[in-house]
Write an enzyme that holds these catalytic residues in place. Sequence first.
Site: not given
Lengths: 211, 165
Positions: B26, B32, B49
């Site tokens: 990711t 995040c 995520h």
Amino acid sequence: MSFEERLTAIHLDVLKEIGNIGAAHAATSLSKLLDRKVDMHVPAVRLVEFDEVMELAGGAENEVVSVFLRIEGEAPGSIFFILSPEQAELFISQMTGIPSSIYDGSDELAISALQELGNILSGSYLTALSDFTNLDIYPSVPSLSLDMVGAILSFGLIELSQVSDQAIVIETSLTDCSDDKSAPIEGHFFLFPDPQSYLPLFKSLGVSSYE
Amino acid sequence: MSEVLRLIKVGIADVKIGSAPDKIRTSGLGSCVGVILYDEVKRVAGMAHVMLPDSTMAKQGRINRFKYADTAMDDLLGMLIEAGASKFRLKSKLAGGAQMFHFKSESDLMRIGPRNVEAVKKKLLHYRIPIISEDVGGKSGRTIVFDPETSRLHIRKVNHGEVTI
């Protein structure tokens, strides 16, 4: 009904006009600052998934320089002015007349020049928006960062992410169109109004069917 | 001979699983958090995520379960067990949760990075899944790649080089 389902073509047009007026004023400020002719592209207003927001800005991992301001007042939101690192260095050298590097982070003149640039541009964007809508809005102190665009822009999506999985992106770009074709300068504005801002924005512009 | 190596891409507010030799990635994690749960024996792993700490803060009718730490991790665990992982062998690694910007008004939303990390850890404790390593906090974005073959997590930050944990 979720907020994106209530939007009509008229609403998107109104938002486009907001981007148009804001960026036009920012372009004028930039032109004065650099003493060069600056062009503004017709703004795009898109309703997109979060991942697509990052794609619009060159992909989540793309490294950019960004000046971020929180908008406070009657229509809160986030505004980002985004440049590639090379473009940012060009800007600095044109403003200060000194070639500089933004990578080592120690060049205080470069950092303050960029911060000032973001401040002036976003400030004129928001002043125009405030005049146009008669809403009381004011910017926070700008924060400058050099990082991955995904990490930067996702911060502007947090407010929105509590009510939606899509964002309205009001995107406008400025291009310096001087004769010196070797060094065109290009920057992008991303405006993310917070969800609760749509009603006051539309109301102030006489589009009241958004309830 | 040559196996096709896939790179499984996890988007924002997304959960994916994969097994060796595939890798899971990711990019552009800011506030995040990227959570990886993996089973070393089965060489199967999954990544979430997550964007927000708690699904109870949702103000929308139908929620995207992958967006919130609590629901995303419930789903990730379920997907891994379905793929043959043993719940008792699962371990975790995490990265992200940076505080990208600092403002005077220290509202809860400004502290979203640290809050996401807290929420993920609370959930891991609840499931009794050990955290083997982590790279959280700070103020830089991260791109992370997990290799289920070696159980190593590779992390890249702008201007801060690369590490493997």
